[in-house]
Scaffold this active site. Structure first.
Site, short mmCIF file in Angstrom:
data_model
loop_
_atom_site.label_atom_id
_atom_site.label_comp_id
_atom_site.label_asym_id
_atom_site.label_seq_id
_atom_site.Cartn_x
_atom_site.Cartn_y
_atom_site.Cartn_z
N HIS A 159 -4.12 -4.45 7.64
CA HIS A 159 -4.28 -3.18 8.70
C HIS A 159 -3.30 -3.30 9.66
CE1 HIS A 159 -6.17 0.73 9.42
NE2 HIS A 159 -5.84 0.44 10.51
N ARG B 10 -7.00 13.03 0.80
CA ARG B 10 -6.16 13.47 1.68
C ARG B 10 -4.73 13.24 1.25
NH1 ARG B 10 -7.34 10.43 6.89
NH2 ARG B 10 -9.48 11.24 6.95
N HIS C 62 1.12 5.94 1.72
CA HIS C 62 1.89 6.73 2.71
C HIS C 62 3.12 7.77 1.81
CE1 HIS C 62 -0.06 5.47 6.14
NE2 HIS C 62 -0.20 4.33 5.52
N THR D 25 -8.62 3.92 8.15
CA THR D 25 -9.74 3.08 8.21
C THR D 25 -9.99 2.32 9.48
OG1 THR D 25 -9.23 2.58 5.79
CG2 THR D 25 -11.27 1.40 6.62
N ARG E 158 -9.23 8.36 -1.36
CA ARG E 158 -10.46 8.59 -0.40
C ARG E 158 -11.10 9.91 -0.98
NH1 ARG E 158 -9.58 6.99 5.20
NH2 ARG E 158 -11.11 8.37 5.65
N HIS F 253 -5.50 3.71 -1.97
CA HIS F 253 -6.71 3.99 -1.45
C HIS F 253 -6.94 5.50 -1.92
CE1 HIS F 253 -9.59 4.32 2.32
NE2 HIS F 253 -10.23 4.80 1.21
N ASN G 59 0.84 -1.28 0.13
CA ASN G 59 0.02 -0.11 -0.10
C ASN G 59 0.93 1.30 -0.11
OD1 ASN G 59 -1.43 2.27 0.96
ND2 ASN G 59 -3.16 0.91 1.64
N GLU H 31 -8.49 0.85 -3.25
CA GLU H 31 -9.62 0.83 -2.32
C GLU H 31 -10.25 2.05 -2.19
OE1 GLU H 31 -7.08 0.96 1.36
OE2 GLU H 31 -6.20 -0.94 0.92
N GLU I 191 -11.19 -9.13 2.64
CA GLU I 191 -10.02 -8.62 3.32
C GLU I 191 -10.43 -8.45 4.58
OE1 GLU I 191 -7.40 -5.85 1.45
OE2 GLU I 191 -6.59 -5.26 3.40
N1 PXP Z 1 -6.03 -2.88 3.83
C1 PXP Z 1 -6.99 -2.01 3.55
C2 PXP Z 1 -8.32 -2.22 3.42
C3 PXP Z 1 -6.62 -0.61 4.04
O1 PXP Z 1 -7.84 0.40 4.28
C4 PXP Z 1 -5.53 -0.32 4.66
C5 PXP Z 1 -4.99 1.15 4.96
O2 PXP Z 1 -5.21 2.07 4.28
C6 PXP Z 1 -4.34 -1.53 4.62
C7 PXP Z 1 -4.64 -2.55 4.11
C8 PXP Z 1 -3.14 -1.18 4.81
O3 PXP Z 1 -2.88 -0.89 6.35
P1 PXP Z 1 -1.53 -0.22 7.02
O4 PXP Z 1 -1.24 0.91 6.37
O5 PXP Z 1 -1.93 -0.21 8.52
O6 PXP Z 1 -0.66 -1.41 6.79
#
Ligand code: PXP
Length: 260
Positions: free
Chosen positions: A213, A48, A9, A100, A44, A42, A6, A69, A150
């Site tokens: 997550h 953001r 960040h 989330t 959003r 993601h 992901n 996402e 998921e």
């Molecule tokens: N999976 C989903 C559906 C999420 O919304 C997120 C956070 O955006 C993640 C995985 C990844 O989470 P983390 O950044 O805490 O590893």
């Protein structure tokens, strides 16, 4: 086990200054080289971090499959259908949340969710639902005929942090985590057993299982041991480590933990 990286960040850092760097696009070739299996982003509703142009460029230029996402809002579903990523993971979204915080509401009649799934499927997009690890949510996902679910691993990650990191409070701590160590250990084991049972139930119904997550280089190990979980989507911990090691090494380190 497969890894979706992901990369939101990276956009978080860029948006902190509203300039062009760092560009999430630059992560694509590094993720591929390091052995990531999927790019997860993601988009959003409040934009953001990832912007529309990020989603457009990443989906059209990534050589790895892209898992987008998004919320079930009509605008987001329209964007997804236009961009046609490999997969869409439907997630709940609250403007005031930092990340989330829980799974999607899937039980009961959910006409908007049902319509979103149908629309995405009609555009040949795989659909995944980001759900809390409950029997009801798995059963509802089965009824909604999605290819993937998921599991939200946030609660598991919180328990793990309080048990092993000596933290007194995690940012999203829930009240019952204010517990003695041995009780936390029982709670952690029961979370893992729950993931084990639910992922078997899902697999028996031909639903593929992902999780994500709050997963990091420590707490991921016990999740990897759950065979029916095929894929993890991980962002924060990989991008955090990459600040010190570089992104390629951070992904390689995570991939090494995902070997079964
Ligand atoms: N999976 C989903 C559906 C999420 O919304 C997120 C956070 O955006 C993640 C995985 C990844 O989470 P983390 O950044 O805490 O590893």
């Amino acid at each position: 086990m497969e890894l979706g990286v992901n990369i939101d960040h990276i956009a978080v850092l860029r948006e902190a200054r509203k300039i062009a760097d760092p560009d999430p696009m630059d992560a694509l070739s590094i993720c591929k080289r390091a052995g990531a299996n999927q790019i997860t982003i993601h988009l959003r509703e409040d934009r953001r971090h990832m912007q529309d142009f990020d989603a457009e460029n990443i989906i059209s230029l990534s050589s790895l499959p892209v898992n987008l996402e998004c919320a079930i809002a009509e605008e987001m579903i329209q964007i997804a259908c236009k961009l046609r990523p490999h997969r869409v993971t439907l997630v709940p979204e609250k403007r005031e949340e930092v990340t989330t915080e829980g799974g999607l509401a899937v039980t009961g009649t959910q006409p908007r969710l049902h319509a979103a799934i149908e629309k995405l499927k009609a555009h040949d997009i795989e659909v995944s639902l980001f759900i809390d690890p409950t029997t009801e949510a798995v059963q509802a996902s089965r009824a909604l005929e999605v290819e993937w679910i998921e599991f939200h691993t946030g609660k598991y990650a919180n328990i793990y942090a309080m048990l092993y990191s000596g933290l007194e409070k995690t940012p999203y701590a829930i009240p019952q985590l204010d517990l003695p160590r041995h009780t936390l250990k029982i709670l952690l084991d029961s979370e893992l057993e729950n993931f084990r049972k639910l992922s078997c139930d899902a697999a028996e119904s031909d639903i593929k299982v992902a999780a994500g997550h709050g997963l990091n280089y420590h707490n991921v190990v016990d999740i990897v041991a759950i065979e029916m979980i095929e894929e993890l989507n991980i962002g924060q911990s990989i991008i955090a480590r990459s600040v010190f090691t570089g992104l390629e090494q951070a992904i390689l380190d995570m991939k090494a933990r995902l070997i079964r």
